[in-house]
Enzyme design. Structure first.
Site, mmCIF file in Angstrom:
data_model
loop_
_atom_site.group_PDB
_atom_site.id
_atom_site.type_symbol
_atom_site.label_atom_id
_atom_site.label_comp_id
_atom_site.label_asym_id
_atom_site.label_seq_id
_atom_site.Cartn_x
_atom_site.Cartn_y
_atom_site.Cartn_z
ATOM 1 N N CYS A 143 0.852 -1.345 0.239
ATOM 2 C CA CYS A 143 -0.105 -0.074 0.001
ATOM 3 C C CYS A 143 0.839 1.127 0.228
ATOM 4 O O CYS A 143 1.624 1.293 0.513
ATOM 5 C CB CYS A 143 -0.215 -0.068 1.127
ATOM 6 S SG CYS A 143 -1.608 -0.852 1.011
ATOM 7 N N LYS A 146 16.988 -18.538 23.206
ATOM 8 C CA LYS A 146 15.866 -18.634 22.009
ATOM 9 C C LYS A 146 17.419 -17.548 21.159
ATOM 10 O O LYS A 146 16.941 -17.929 18.926
ATOM 11 C CB LYS A 146 15.387 -17.819 22.499
ATOM 12 C CG LYS A 146 13.780 -17.490 21.027
ATOM 13 C CD LYS A 146 13.329 -18.486 20.148
ATOM 14 C CE LYS A 146 13.112 -18.003 19.312
ATOM 15 N NZ LYS A 146 12.636 -19.800 17.842
HETATM 16 C C1 F6R Z 1 17.084 -24.324 15.779
HETATM 17 C C2 F6R Z 1 17.192 -23.411 16.427
HETATM 18 C C3 F6R Z 1 18.775 -22.313 15.895
HETATM 19 C C4 F6R Z 1 18.174 -21.352 15.063
HETATM 20 C C5 F6R Z 1 19.673 -20.332 14.322
HETATM 21 C C6 F6R Z 1 19.851 -19.607 13.822
HETATM 22 O O1 F6R Z 1 15.931 -24.426 16.111
HETATM 23 O O2 F6R Z 1 16.385 -22.249 16.820
HETATM 24 O O3 F6R Z 1 19.491 -22.884 15.184
HETATM 25 O O4 F6R Z 1 17.758 -21.316 13.634
HETATM 26 O O5 F6R Z 1 20.554 -20.332 16.131
HETATM 27 O O6 F6R Z 1 18.730 -18.659 15.267
HETATM 28 P P1 F6R Z 1 18.044 -17.156 14.163
HETATM 29 O O7 F6R Z 1 16.435 -17.505 12.790
HETATM 30 O O8 F6R Z 1 17.108 -16.336 15.314
HETATM 31 O O9 F6R Z 1 19.229 -16.009 13.613
#
Ligand code: F6R
Length: 602
Positions: free
Chosen positions: A2, A597
């Site tokens: 948009c 995470k």
């Molecule tokens: C596996 C997992 C990790 C992430 C990696 C990259 O389940 O969660 O291997 O994929 O640490 O994280 P991002 O995508 O946040 O860069």
């Protein structure tokens, strides 16, 4: 995609807003609307189709006024109708708002607002914003906007006006461009500079989290504090009835595909709309080499992307993991582009690789889930995967968003090059069907749980696949090891005979991803090699393939789709399998030991 427009000043507003919309219409649109303010009267007119249709409706209305806003819409949430066209108004027809972007948490917000008595007339995500502002409005528009924005997740370039706070426009931006042109006697606002250039000599490019209050006399900008990502574990209630976030997020995988593709597929044109790449589209035409950088699960999405980009966009592509790329001495030139794939957008290794590429002066693109994250801010341009918040440590639905986005990027780059219309149409129309097919795969959850019960006491697993599904084997193995603490290896099927086969016996089961595709026969040979050595095999095969039952111990079926898109279906049973094994073993599925995470350290 948009575009918004706004004007406040001494001149007649309507012609300037209409011109602003026309100048921004090159990217396509399906409906439009304006609100013009005179004294404290606001009049809103909307139309479906070309801007000429809006002009026809405006004829004879004699819409005079010195402030107002406008919008052209490319449908994402809800059909192309007048009710779904912007601007939107609140219950009292006091506040009017136009939006470029996406509100990710609109469903939750809408539920609450409906309970509080707000009446909605559209199917859009945007309408929640105007009702949320209404909730906080006590006579001062910018104050109400500031409070409402704290609750909105997603991307936005908003222009907002109110009858009860007249002669004022409030504009706010997060991850969607918004510019303000300044003249002696007026201010003009737009998503795109082309709409501002003829009318203003000075221009301000709003930054993320900035809110501008514009009156006839003044322009005042405040910056809200950038919200930090909370690492707290949210309430049980947010699990939506599921025992773990991970299961909830796997069940949201069809929605993750749907969110990624919503409003971006152009089936008739055999193409895609990726608004985040507009600013660099000409530079992308000249690119002749791609380097994808990511970590963990995101790196497996990148590897699938490598197959897609080489086969369909015909661009030489390589993938590296962030932690390696940052210490390599990569040879790149000005026709190389770096593509960074990350759920969090905060992964230190990926960000370090990004910094390295930027230092070399290379064009950088981000495929990111978290809006406003470091990766989203640092890359030259990018595409949000819109997977919504992922709480479980193990990445699941975000992976599906990454794959869908890489498929769209392939079509985008492919159509800039040699990809034929018919091929573009084929990929885009198959992509459109994927959310429904993914829902079908989820129906096998009870069967997969039974398989998890059968196999949970084995200590070692192989995952094998070939071509598009070789990275999916790696993803299946990573997921199993990180949450169940069992030993698992993902390997390309053809590699087994080069050493790994030595480990196969009746205690070492293999999950073999063997959809009916161009490498199916090869996979069958690899499965035979395993069976000849007594290894149990679970196959992930295409519906209708009864023959496979004769050679393997167990089969999980997935529907047929294009070969390049099969990873988005084949990975779902693997995510479910890992989840059920870990849950049956009694592990803390959402918070596996030793892991975080968002890996913001090297
Ligand atoms: C596996 C997992 C990790 C992430 C990696 C990259 O389940 O969660 O291997 O994929 O640490 O994280 P991002 O995508 O946040 O860069």
């Amino acid at each position: 995609m948009c575009r918004v427009s706004g004007y406040i000043g001494k001149k007649e507003t309507l012609p300037i807003i209409m011109d602003g919309l026309r100048r921004q219409s090159y990217g396509g649109y399906d409906s439009s609307g304006v609100v013009i303010g005179k004294d404290s009267n606001l009049t809103c007119i909307k139309a479906v189709g070309k801007l000429e249709n809006l002009e026809k409706k405006l004829e004879g209305q004699n819409l005079k006024g010195n402030w107002g806003i406008g919008h052209i819409r490319w449908a994402s949430h809800g059909a192309v109708t007048e009710a779904n066209a912007h601007p939107f108004w609140d219950c009292k027809k006091n506040i009017y708002l136009a939006h470029n972007g996406i509100i990710e948490n609109y469903r939750e917000l809408k539920d609450v607002l409906i309970k509080e008595g707000h009446k909605f007339i559209s199917e859009t995500d945007t309408e929640v914003a105007v009702h949320l502002i209404e909730k906080y409005f006590e006579g001062n528009l910018e104050e109400a906007v500031r409070k409402a924005l704290k609750e909105i997740r997603g991307a936005y370039g908003f222009v907002i006006i109110a009858r009860d706070d007249p002669q004022k426009i409030v504009a706010a931006r997060l991850s969607s461009p918004l510019l303000i042109g300044i003249n002696e006697d007026s201010y003009i606002i737009a998503s795109d500079p082309t709409a501002i250039v003829p009318y203003a000599r000075k221009i301000i490019n709003l930054d993320d989290y900035e809110i501008a209050t514009i009156t006839l006399k003044d322009l005042f900008i405040i910056k809200e504090k950038v919200p930090e990502t909370l690492e707290l574990v949210p309430e049980e209630a947010e699990k939506g009835g599921y025992p773990h976030f991970m299961l909830k997020e796997i069940m949201e995988e069809p929605e993750a595909i749907e969110n990624a593709i919503r409003g971006r597929l152009m089936i008739e044109e055999g193409s895609v709309k990726l608004g985040g790449l507009d600013s660099i589209s000409e530079k992308l035409r000249k690119i002749n080499r791609l380097i994808l950088v990511a970590c963990g699960t995101a790196s497996y999405a990148a590897r699938v992307g490598e197959y897609m980009l080489e086969e369909y966009a015909e661009i030489p592509t390589e993938v590296d993991i962030g932690s390696e790329f940052r210490y390599r001495k990569p040879v790149v030139d000005k026709n190389t582009a770096g593509i960074f794939v990350s759920q969090s957008g905060e992964t230190a290794d990926t960000l370090a690789a990004l910094k390295e590429m930027k230092q070399k002066g290379i064009l950088t693109l981000g495929i990111t889930n978290v809006v406003g994250s470091a990766q989203a801010r640092e890359t030259d341009a990018g595409v949000y995967t819109r997977s919504g918040p992922e709480i479980a440590v193990a990445s699941t639905k975000a992976f599906l968003g990454q794959l869908a986005t890489l498929a769209m990027l392939t079509v985008y780059l492919g159509r800039q090059r040699e990809m034929a219309l018919v091929m573009g149409k084929r990929i885009v129309s198959e992509l459109a069907k994927l959310p429904e097919l993914a829902k079908d795969v989820l129906k096998s959850a009870p069967e997969i749980e039974k398989l998890a019960k059968k196999y949970k006491d084995y200590k070692n697993f192989w995952f094998i696949g070939r071509k598009y599904n070789a990275p999916i084997a790696s993803e299946g193995a990573l997921k199993l090891k990180e949450i169940s603490y069992l030993h698992a290896e993902g390997v390309a099927g053809g590699e087994l005979k080069h050493g790994s086969l030595a480990l196969i016996d009746e205690n070492f089961p293999t999950v073999a991803i063997c959809p009916s595709d161009s490498v199916y026969e090869k996979m069958v040979s690899n499965i035979q090699e395993i069976k000849a050595r007594g290894g149990p095999v679970i196959a992930v095969a295409t519906e209708g393939n009864e023959d496979i039952k004769k050679i393997v111990d167990d089969v999980i079926y997935i529907p047929k789709t294009l070969e390049m898109l099969t990873p988005m279906l084949s990975v779902i049973p693997l995510h479910l399998f890992s989840y059920y094994v870990a849950a049956l073993l009694g592990h803390d599925v959402d918070r596996p030991k030793n892991l975080a995470k968002s890996v913001t350290v090297e």
